[in-house]
Design an enzyme around this catalytic site. Structure first.
Site, PDB file in Angstrom:
ATOM      1  N   HIS A  13     -40.961-136.211  91.447  1.00  0.00           N
ATOM      2  CA  HIS A  13     -40.590-134.891  91.952  1.00  0.00           C
ATOM      3  C   HIS A  13     -41.283-134.664  93.296  1.00  0.00           C
ATOM      4  O   HIS A  13     -42.127-135.433  93.709  1.00  0.00           O
ATOM      5  CB  HIS A  13     -41.098-133.791  91.010  1.00  0.00           C
ATOM      6  CG  HIS A  13     -40.369-133.697  89.726  1.00  0.00           C
ATOM      7  ND1 HIS A  13     -39.848-132.521  89.280  1.00  0.00           N
ATOM      8  CD2 HIS A  13     -40.074-134.612  88.779  1.00  0.00           C
ATOM      9  CE1 HIS A  13     -39.254-132.715  88.109  1.00  0.00           C
ATOM     10  NE2 HIS A  13     -39.401-133.977  87.777  1.00  0.00           N
ATOM     11  N   SER A  14     -40.945-133.580  93.907  1.00  0.00           N
ATOM     12  CA  SER A  14     -41.728-133.101  95.035  1.00  0.00           C
ATOM     13  C   SER A  14     -41.890-131.607  94.827  1.00  0.00           C
ATOM     14  O   SER A  14     -41.009-130.974  94.233  1.00  0.00           O
ATOM     15  CB  SER A  14     -41.014-133.375  96.363  1.00  0.00           C
ATOM     16  OG  SER A  14     -39.796-132.671  96.441  1.00  0.00           O
ATOM     17  N   TYR A  15     -42.980-131.135  95.101  1.00  0.00           N
ATOM     18  CA  TYR A  15     -44.106-131.578  95.882  1.00  0.00           C
ATOM     19  C   TYR A  15     -45.379-131.064  95.247  1.00  0.00           C
ATOM     20  O   TYR A  15     -45.331-130.279  94.321  1.00  0.00           O
ATOM     21  CB  TYR A  15     -43.984-131.082  97.338  1.00  0.00           C
ATOM     22  CG  TYR A  15     -43.883-129.569  97.426  1.00  0.00           C
ATOM     23  CD1 TYR A  15     -45.022-128.789  97.586  1.00  0.00           C
ATOM     24  CD2 TYR A  15     -42.661-128.930  97.294  1.00  0.00           C
ATOM     25  CE1 TYR A  15     -44.936-127.416  97.640  1.00  0.00           C
ATOM     26  CE2 TYR A  15     -42.572-127.555  97.345  1.00  0.00           C
ATOM     27  CZ  TYR A  15     -43.711-126.797  97.515  1.00  0.00           C
ATOM     28  OH  TYR A  15     -43.624-125.434  97.548  1.00  0.00           O
ATOM     29  N   GLU A  41     -45.701-135.697  91.329  1.00  0.00           N
ATOM     30  CA  GLU A  41     -45.309-134.735  92.366  1.00  0.00           C
ATOM     31  C   GLU A  41     -45.758-135.306  93.706  1.00  0.00           C
ATOM     32  O   GLU A  41     -46.947-135.378  93.994  1.00  0.00           O
ATOM     33  CB  GLU A  41     -45.965-133.375  92.114  1.00  0.00           C
ATOM     34  CG  GLU A  41     -45.548-132.709  90.825  1.00  0.00           C
ATOM     35  CD  GLU A  41     -44.172-132.058  90.885  1.00  0.00           C
ATOM     36  OE1 GLU A  41     -43.551-132.042  91.968  1.00  0.00           O
ATOM     37  OE2 GLU A  41     -43.726-131.558  89.837  1.00  0.00           O
TER      38      GLU A  41
END
Length: 182
Positions: free
Chosen positions: A53-55, A140
């Site tokens: 995922h980000s962030y 992340e």
């Protein structure tokens, strides 16, 4: 009427934490779950489950669904692997990732894929059983909020280099655990 399906989620479709219409309601998620469950049904064992995922720069492990849940049985091993990956990432460009459970570092997030990746497999139901991976994480990626979901192009390669180092550290950790390397 608004239905809340779990802590740390939203019933509003425009929210970044929208929980969907129901469990596995999104075609892509259902497809991945079905694919992995088919592999598991055909005796594929999973030691690691990673969801990117980000962030935020986190290496997050279970649990996410409740702040009151006891740590999972493999908690210490997950913490050690998360630290090894985070240390390897930092060694590349100095980017610091925190590793720990979602509850410790962020907040509750019902319906998390890392929880699903860790929960034991149940051949009778894709809604009750998970993948049964001993090590399950949400990673992340960069950054800490300056750019958020729109990371500049000049950071793409460094992120790739960092994640390569992190995944390699995970592989080395597993190979050591299995006795293939000292």
């Amino acid at each position: 009427m608004i239905t809340i399906l779990g802590n740390g989620t939203s019933p509003f479709p425009c929210s970044n934490i929208y929980h969907g219409k129901s469990a596995l309601s999104e075609t892509e998620v259902d497809g991945v779950v079905e694919y992995l469950r088919n592999l598991k049904a055909n005796n594929q064992n999973f030691l690691i489950f990673l969801d990117w995922h980000s962030y935020g720069q986190y290496f997050l492990s279970p649990w996410s669904y409740s702040a009151y849940a006891p740590n999972p049985p493999d908690y210490d091993a997950m913490m050690a692997m998360g630290k090894a990956a985070s240390d390897a990432i930092a060694a590349v460009h100095g980017t610091v990732f925190q590793s720990g459970s979602s509850i410790e570092l962020l907040n509750e997030a019902a319906g998390s894929s890392k929880d699903w990746g860790y929960v034991p497999y149940d051949e009778t139901s894709k809604f009750r059983g998970g993948l049964g991976a001993k090590y399950s994480y949400t990673v992340e990626l960069r950054d800490k909020g300056t750019y958020g979901f729109l990371l500049p192009e000049d950071q793409i390669q460094p992120v790739g280099e960092e994640m390569y180092a992190g995944v390699r550290a995970i592989g080395d950790y597993i190979l050591r655990e299995l006795g293939f390397i000292p």
